[in-house]
Scaffold this motif. Structure first.
Motif, PDB file in Angstrom:
ATOM      1  N   VAL A 311       0.806  -1.222   0.000  1.00 17.10           N
ATOM      2  CA  VAL A 311       0.000   0.000   0.000  1.00 17.10           C
ATOM      3  C   VAL A 311       0.845   1.281   0.000  1.00 17.10           C
ATOM      4  N   TYR A 313      -0.155   5.439   0.516  1.00 16.51           N
ATOM      5  CA  TYR A 313      -1.210   6.420   0.772  1.00 16.51           C
ATOM      6  C   TYR A 313      -0.824   7.729   0.093  1.00 16.51           C
ATOM      7  N   ASP A 317       0.859  13.053   3.239  1.00 18.12           N
ATOM      8  CA  ASP A 317       1.640  14.104   3.908  1.00 18.12           C
ATOM      9  C   ASP A 317       0.885  15.429   3.932  1.00 18.12           C
ATOM     10  N   LEU A 320      -1.796  15.304   6.609  1.00 19.84           N
ATOM     11  CA  LEU A 320      -1.253  15.460   7.969  1.00 19.84           C
ATOM     12  C   LEU A 320      -0.995  16.924   8.330  1.00 19.84           C
ATOM     13  N   LYS A 321      -0.971  17.783   7.323  1.00 21.77           N
ATOM     14  CA  LYS A 321      -0.776  19.216   7.600  1.00 21.77           C
ATOM     15  C   LYS A 321      -2.064  19.899   8.067  1.00 21.77           C
ATOM     16  N   LEU A 322      -3.199  19.239   7.841  1.00 20.89           N
ATOM     17  CA  LEU A 322      -4.480  19.879   8.148  1.00 20.89           C
ATOM     18  C   LEU A 322      -4.779  19.835   9.642  1.00 20.89           C
ATOM     19  N   THR A 325      -7.469  17.019  12.041  1.00 19.89           N
ATOM     20  CA  THR A 325      -7.618  15.927  11.093  1.00 19.89           C
ATOM     21  C   THR A 325      -6.788  14.756  11.612  1.00 19.89           C
ATOM     22  N   TYR A 326      -7.405  13.592  11.750  1.00 22.82           N
ATOM     23  CA  TYR A 326      -6.765  12.487  12.450  1.00 22.82           C
ATOM     24  C   TYR A 326      -6.771  11.233  11.581  1.00 22.82           C
ATOM     25  N   VAL A 327      -5.588  10.787  11.243  1.00 24.60           N
ATOM     26  CA  VAL A 327      -5.437   9.618  10.378  1.00 24.60           C
ATOM     27  C   VAL A 327      -5.335   8.354  11.234  1.00 24.60           C
ATOM     28  N   HIS A 328      -6.113   7.361  10.874  1.00 27.01           N
ATOM     29  CA  HIS A 328      -6.042   6.064  11.562  1.00 27.01           C
ATOM     30  C   HIS A 328      -5.840   4.970  10.521  1.00 27.01           C
ATOM     31  N   LEU A 329      -4.661   4.380  10.508  1.00 29.62           N
ATOM     32  CA  LEU A 329      -4.396   3.265   9.603  1.00 29.62           C
ATOM     33  C   LEU A 329      -4.468   1.965  10.408  1.00 29.62           C
ATOM     34  N   TYR A 330      -4.698   0.865   9.690  1.00 34.48           N
ATOM     35  CA  TYR A 330      -4.982  -0.391  10.388  1.00 34.48           C
ATOM     36  C   TYR A 330      -3.815  -1.373  10.404  1.00 34.48           C
ATOM     37  N   GLY A 331      -2.643  -0.911   9.992  1.00 34.10           N
ATOM     38  CA  GLY A 331      -1.497  -1.809  10.036  1.00 34.10           C
ATOM     39  C   GLY A 331      -1.556  -2.897   8.972  1.00 34.10           C
ATOM     40  N   LYS A 332      -2.285  -2.639   7.880  1.00 33.76           N
ATOM     41  CA  LYS A 332      -2.361  -3.604   6.782  1.00 33.76           C
ATOM     42  C   LYS A 332      -1.343  -3.192   5.724  1.00 33.76           C
TER      43      LYS A 332
END
Lengths: 369, 369
Positions: A311, A313, A317, A320-322, A325-332
């Motif tokens: 993967v 994304y 980047d 992440l500047k916003l 705003t909270y990014v949550h990835l699932y470790g896949k």
């Protein structure tokens, strides 16, 4: 406390993440060696649908819970017989696993859900006029196992297996409400959220909170959650998916006996998240407050069409500047079309600002390989 | 990315907890087999002060960071030579590890810190008038390695080893500010917090945010953080501990090159926590917004005097009933007097409400065995 979870996916991962605030040991069971929970818990590779595997996994735990409902409920019933606590209990899991039992549960408890009939393997005796919805009795998940039969042409695609045949609701809004009940009987309800579905993938697209509804609709929902919590003789956290029809009537579409995609925005949007609440249910602790002080929304990060493999994304980047705003990835590590890889939560001061931010963020990021 | 952390304590644990939102692999090195990070990371039992151990641990990582500053900085320097990224870099760790170098760093960069002289092993040539503070050159931590010498009687207790002899500040307030800088040179500063120390254990007791200071004091702090961030030729997250004296002048007490107890309230009190920020520094990502929208405070859960053994958090169930109250335990099973076992964050709408809640919560819970 030794807490066992059937399933080692993202819901389990976020539960464990939240529960790292406390002092428990988490054990997970999942067939995939690269399951999101693998390296953050004591991991057992195995099939949670297999009676012996579930029994063996659960026998030395203080409590066993689920992060997916398609598990071997008979093994859970046997664990209960052996004195192991199971949350939610095997009976309600079994009821919800089978769409026919689930519909009967609503009927018996006067919980409004769309008119239905049972099809047991043959289409001959269907009385429901077209169009209708067919829901497989077992195995449905994430929009799979559900289809709309609109006309005689569609009738050829009817699944020839035990199903619920349900009246098609003329949907104005798809809503969701997450409720929790602990062993002491204490209950808490999260604020209602509204879903905007992607018709192509049938996965949640945006999920926003709060939703401003008329007093009448609010009171219909309140009545549904109260009846549900009263009828459910089990501790648990449940996601009740609702349809609001164009005449202003609220229907229960279906219920999940577990953490749910429609509650992810609670991670930053509510005083406590669904994951904190689930932890408290599992441990029979006082339930957490679920207040919301802001507008919050969630969008799923789903593998783009045409990309499979390691993967990437694209655009992350910049996301992440916003602010807020909270990014949550699932470790896949591997993406494929339609795979849920993560989600992004956004906070805002108004519904308008929220929708603008969600649309903007969605346009910025792509899950490719 | 393979991220190695020297130290496997609660700071590392909370960093990993936060970073479970992303897709990295965390490796920790700690001498204690029951370290808080053990079961949530790839764990190596070993001494982070040992040159060979650190070298071996770091050699196959993409980046190595710390959650404690008393590590073998020479090994980190060698890792840098070998092309491994070290955050913060070995040079600033070495500077901060040694109180004498740290004081010189402030002096060279015109960062106000209390007047000092260097004592190299013998007390004969101390010119500083009594009372003064003695800080051991190395090994100080959590208030250890620091003593106030008030009179000739105290002079008998003077540590006969390399130290900083520092003018005693007449303290009005103890403040802290956490700053971050990434490899791209982007910087962010968290809002200033105020500490209320427990004179007996010399550990933080309450830590509150925001603090309302005069424009003059604000600008002194701003000047200090700017000079610091400018002088520090390394990416990193740093906690700058400040004294505000009774004449309204701000002095740097000391700096930690890592996550810090005085930033814990950021977990629920700020738009993003110090842990999120540290993760972004380590990965050289855009830094997170640090805004605060509410009053927040933190109290440490410290092992009560007279209790050693398997920990019991007396009164915790009642604490969990309180709204906007967040319990964070560190996964430590054994308590002893003064051991940091966890902390509780509290949110409130005013400073008065915050202090009331903190005092109430503190009175409700006891860490016993």
């Amino acid at each position: 406390m030794k807490i066992g979870i059937l399933g080692g996916g993202q819901l389990g991962r976020m539960l464990i993440q939240e529960a790292l605030k406390y002092d428990d040991e988490f054990y997970t069971l999942d067939p995939a060696s690269d399951a999101p929970c693998h390296h953050i818990s004591y991991f057992t590779q195995g099939n949670f649908n297999d009676y012996e595997t579930v029994l063996e996994f659960g026998k030395d735990k203080d409590v066993v819970t689920i992060e997916i409902e398609h598990v071997n409920a008979d093994a859970l019933a046997e664990l209960e017989n052996q004195g192991i606590k199971v949350v939610p209990n095997s009976r309600i899991i079994k009821t919800i696993q089978q769409k026919i039992l689930q519909k009967k549960f609503y009927e018996e408890n006067n919980i409004p859900s769309p008119e239905f009939e049972i099809m047991d393997g043959s289409s001959d005796e269907i009385k429901m006029p077209l169009p209708f919805v067919q829901k497989m009795n077992t195995g449905g998940y994430d929009g799979k196992g559900v289809q709309v039969i609109r006309n005689n042409e569609d009738m050829k695609n009817l699944w020839v297996q035990d199903s619920v045949i349900e009246k098609l609701v003329d949907i104005d809004k798809e809503l969701s409400v997450i409720v929790a009940k602990n062993e002491n009987g204490e209950t808490k309800t999260f604020p209602v959220t509204e879903m905007v579905a992607d018709p192509k993938l049938n996965l949640l697209d945006f999920n926003v909170c709060p939703v401003f509804l008329s007093e009448d609709i609010d009171s219909q929902i309140k009545s549904i959650t109260e009846k549900f919590l009263n009828a459910v003789h089990s501790p648990g956290l449940f996601a009740i998916e609702l349809f609001l029809d164009k005449e202003g009537k609220v229907w229960v579409n279906e219920t999940a006996p577990r953490l749910h995609n429609s509650g992810h925005q609670s991670q930053e949007g509510n005083a406590n998240s669904q994951f904190e609440q689930m932890y408290r249910v599992v441990k029979n602790l006082p339930l957490a407050d679920t207040d919301t002080f802001t507008f919050s929304g969630m969008l799923n990060l789903v593998g783009a069409e045409g990309f499979s493999g390691k993967v990437i994304y694209e655009g992350m980047d910049d996301v992440l500047k916003l602010p807020k705003t909270y990014v949550h990835l699932y470790g896949k590590t591997e993406t494929k079309p339609g795979r849920k890889m993560g989600h992004i939560n956004v906070l805002a001061d108004s519904r308008e600002e929220l929708m603008e931010k969600l649309i903007k963020v969605k346009s910025m990021v792509r899950v490719i390989a």
